[in-house]
Design a protein around this motif. Structure first.
Motif, PDB file in Angstrom:
ATOM      1  N   TYR A   7       0.860  -1.192   0.000  1.00 39.78           N
ATOM      2  CA  TYR A   7       0.000   0.000   0.000  1.00 39.78           C
ATOM      3  C   TYR A   7       0.891   1.235   0.000  1.00 39.78           C
ATOM      4  N   PRO A   9       0.631   5.141   0.337  1.00 36.10           N
ATOM      5  CA  PRO A   9      -0.290   6.240   0.667  1.00 36.10           C
ATOM      6  C   PRO A   9      -0.075   7.486  -0.195  1.00 36.10           C
ATOM      7  N   ARG A  43      -6.071  -6.984  11.687  1.00 37.88           N
ATOM      8  CA  ARG A  43      -4.623  -7.189  11.575  1.00 37.88           C
ATOM      9  C   ARG A  43      -4.092  -6.591  10.277  1.00 37.88           C
ATOM     10  N   LEU A  44      -4.826  -6.814   9.159  1.00 35.38           N
ATOM     11  CA  LEU A  44      -4.357  -6.278   7.876  1.00 35.38           C
ATOM     12  C   LEU A  44      -4.379  -4.747   7.903  1.00 35.38           C
ATOM     13  N   ALA A  45      -5.431  -4.177   8.501  1.00 40.27           N
ATOM     14  CA  ALA A  45      -5.516  -2.717   8.601  1.00 40.27           C
ATOM     15  C   ALA A  45      -4.335  -2.183   9.408  1.00 40.27           C
ATOM     16  N   MET A  46      -3.999  -2.878  10.480  1.00 37.25           N
ATOM     17  CA  MET A  46      -2.876  -2.468  11.336  1.00 37.25           C
ATOM     18  C   MET A  46      -1.570  -2.522  10.562  1.00 37.25           C
ATOM     19  N   GLU A  47      -1.344  -3.626   9.853  1.00 35.62           N
ATOM     20  CA  GLU A  47      -0.079  -3.798   9.127  1.00 35.62           C
ATOM     21  C   GLU A  47       0.076  -2.745   8.032  1.00 35.62           C
ATOM     22  N   LEU A  48      -1.046  -2.385   7.376  1.00 37.54           N
ATOM     23  CA  LEU A  48      -0.966  -1.426   6.279  1.00 37.54           C
ATOM     24  C   LEU A  48      -1.098   0.017   6.765  1.00 37.54           C
ATOM     25  N   GLY A  49      -1.527   0.191   8.008  1.00 35.62           N
ATOM     26  CA  GLY A  49      -1.680   1.540   8.544  1.00 35.62           C
ATOM     27  C   GLY A  49      -2.864   2.271   7.935  1.00 35.62           C
ATOM     28  N   VAL A  50      -3.952   1.526   7.669  1.00 30.78           N
ATOM     29  CA  VAL A  50      -5.168   2.148   7.125  1.00 30.78           C
ATOM     30  C   VAL A  50      -6.325   1.876   8.071  1.00 30.78           C
ATOM     31  N   HIS A  51      -7.444   2.588   7.842  1.00 32.09           N
ATOM     32  CA  HIS A  51      -8.614   2.366   8.689  1.00 32.09           C
ATOM     33  C   HIS A  51      -9.114   0.928   8.546  1.00 32.09           C
TER      34      HIS A  51
ATOM     35  N   ARG B 113       3.927   0.458   2.380  1.00 30.82           N
ATOM     36  CA  ARG B 113       3.856  -0.496   3.491  1.00 30.82           C
ATOM     37  C   ARG B 113       3.431  -1.842   2.928  1.00 30.82           C
ATOM     38  N   ARG B 203       2.410  -3.305  14.884  1.00 26.25           N
ATOM     39  CA  ARG B 203       2.654  -4.076  13.660  1.00 26.25           C
ATOM     40  C   ARG B 203       3.656  -5.198  13.947  1.00 26.25           C
ATOM     41  N   GLY B 286      -5.586   8.123  11.748  1.00 25.27           N
ATOM     42  CA  GLY B 286      -5.800   7.244  10.602  1.00 25.27           C
ATOM     43  C   GLY B 286      -5.031   5.936  10.701  1.00 25.27           C
ATOM     44  N   ASP B 287      -4.165   5.820  11.692  1.00 20.70           N
ATOM     45  CA  ASP B 287      -3.354   4.614  11.861  1.00 20.70           C
ATOM     46  C   ASP B 287      -3.945   3.782  12.999  1.00 20.70           C
ATOM     47  N   PRO B 288      -4.416   2.568  12.708  1.00 19.37           N
ATOM     48  CA  PRO B 288      -5.035   1.782  13.779  1.00 19.37           C
ATOM     49  C   PRO B 288      -4.055   1.256  14.826  1.00 19.37           C
TER      50      PRO B 288
END
Lengths: 129, 327
Positions: A7, A9, A43-51, B113, B203, B286-288
């Motif tokens: 991803y 940004p 987990r995927l949102a966390m790894e990619l840093g997206v909502h 990422r 992460r 925006g970062d979970p």
């Protein structure tokens, strides 16, 4: 190492599009095989840093296309999917339009035409295999 | 005795600062992003040695002052000696940072990422379960005190002054006897929450494992320490053991963590520059992620854009607020 997605940004392409398109490529190319378990949405949102919602939407879109099985509490599982029958004229026009649009966008961004053509030839060979 | 304890504390503090250059990933030295192999270069080695020589000198000065000062001025010496180490270490750190800045390389820029598409559940490592033991220690201490209630003196010391004489006493009441155990249980619970937040809210990376191990080890040490303090009115441990044992345990934990950190060449987690404030506060709604790697390379910090980080902060404030009630 298993399949992975990327991803960017700063690419200008919305996160939802990047994630959905990346996953679809892996599904079509069978680098994600039927029965494979995908990471949880969180987990995927966390790894990619997206909502979280962005990944949830991407998963739902692919589930609607028949690629994924989303069952509560079980995450996302890749399904065996047969391509639906489609009239040649219908997909070809849309495909050409989208491909031209993508090529124009890439070249407008500074990519040399001969390198874009080379990439297309490589992609064509991979599809023909 | 007091000279010995104070000397030990100064050596301990000096030792902590001594290993600070090793407390970051190999690609970061004195918070400067350095090229691979820089630590082993003559400039890198000289920078670390120079910092450590300075620390050694100030610890030596402190030890001489503690050993030879008359008892009449011991109180100010005890106050000044650790402060001097902290001040000199901070100055030395900034000095070395300036010296190696010309060798800095560009920090990893937040750009792309990548995520592995593994559906493997995010299982806790085996050592995370050791975090349950401190509660066992505390419960065992409580049971021991309950069973030996009559052996607890009606009044027992809970604080000692610089001369080694007790200056605060507690009486044999439920509050006086079990208060430290309740406080320790709160503290251990907080560390468990922090460890889990670090595992499930960060992460995937090698550092995540190191941080989890460190949190569990600190919680383990706190559980043992407070269980020991609680039964002290009966067990009568020597005061030096109560003071020095946790310091020794902390030293051990730090050394193990530092060794683990130095074992990886994994790149530091890239986070967008625009969400860092003063390089130390990360606020990115925006970062979970709940915890992200610090820009200084020394451990993790909270993402204050995540509501759970405020819950953790509130829990910490609540725990601190119970100190006058429970201790």
């Amino acid at each position: 190492m298993g399949a992975s997605i990327r991803y960017d940004p700063e690419s200008g392409v919305p996160a939802i599009r990047q994630i959905t398109d990346n996953l679809r490529v892996l599904l079509v190319e069978e680098r994600l095989k039927p029965g494979a378990q995908l990471p949880s949405m969180r987990r995927l949102a966390m790894e990619l840093g997206v909502h979280f919602g962005t990944v949830a939407e991407a998963y739902r879109e692919l589930a609607a296309e028949g690629w994924l099985d989303l069952r509560h509490g079980r995450g996302a599982t890749v399904l065996a999917r047969s391509a639906p029958s489609i009239r040649r004229k219908a997909w070809l026009d849309e495909f050409r339009d989208r491909l031209r649009g993508l090529i124009a966008q890439t070249r407008a961004g500074g990519a040399p035409g001969d390198e874009v053509a080379e990439e297309l030839r490589t992609a064509a060979k991979e599809i023909a295999r | 005795m007091i000279r010995f304890i104070q000397s030990f504390m100064c050596v301990f503090l000096g030792g902590l600062f001594y290993i600070i250059p090793n407390m970051t990933r190999r690609g970061i030295l004195f918070t400067v992003n350095v090229p691979p192999g820089f630590r082993e270069s003559p400039e890198g080695r000289e920078s670390v040695s120079s910092f450590r020589r300075l620390l050694g000198l100030v610890v030596l000065i402190d030890l001489l002052a503690i050993t030879f000062s008359p008892m009449s001025i011991m109180a100010p010496v005890m106050l000044i000696s650790p402060l001097l180490i902290i001040a000199v270490a901070a100055w030395g750190f900034v000095r070395q940072r300036r010296k190696i800045e010309p060798f800095a390389v560009a920090r990893t820029v937040w750009r792309v990422r990548q995520a592995e598409l593994s559906g493997q559940p995010d299982r806790l490592p085996w050592f995370a379960w050791l975090g349950a033991f401190p509660f066992v220690f505390l419960a065992a201490a409580a049971a021991y005190l309950y069973a030996n209630w009559d052996r607890i003196p009606a009044e027992f010391p809970v604080h000692w002054g610089p001369s080694g004489q007790p200056n605060r006493w507690e009486s044999r009441t439920v509050h006086g006897v079990y208060g430290p155990l309740f406080f320790a249980a709160e503290l251990c619970l907080f560390f468990v929450a922090l460890a889990l937040a670090g595992w499930y809210g960060a992460r995937r990376s090698y550092m995540r494992r190191v941080i989890l191990g460190t949190m569990v080890a600190v919680e383990f040490m706190l559980g043992l320490l407070f269980a020991g303090i609680a039964i002290n009115p009966i067990a009568q441990f020597p005061i030096w053991a109560i003071v020095l044992a946790p310091l020794a345990a902390m030293g051990f934990i730090v050394i193990v963590a530092v060794n683990r950190i130095q074992e990886t060449d994994e790149a530091a987690e890239p986070t967008p520059q625009e969400f860092w404030h003063a390089q130390i506060i990360y606020y990115n709604p925006g970062d979970p992620a709940l915890l992200v790697e610090k820009r200084t390379g020394m451990g993790y910090t909270l993402n204050f854009g995540n509501v759970w980080s405020w819950m953790l902060m509130a829990a910490l404030v609540a725990i601190v607020g119970t100190i006058p009630i429970l201790l």
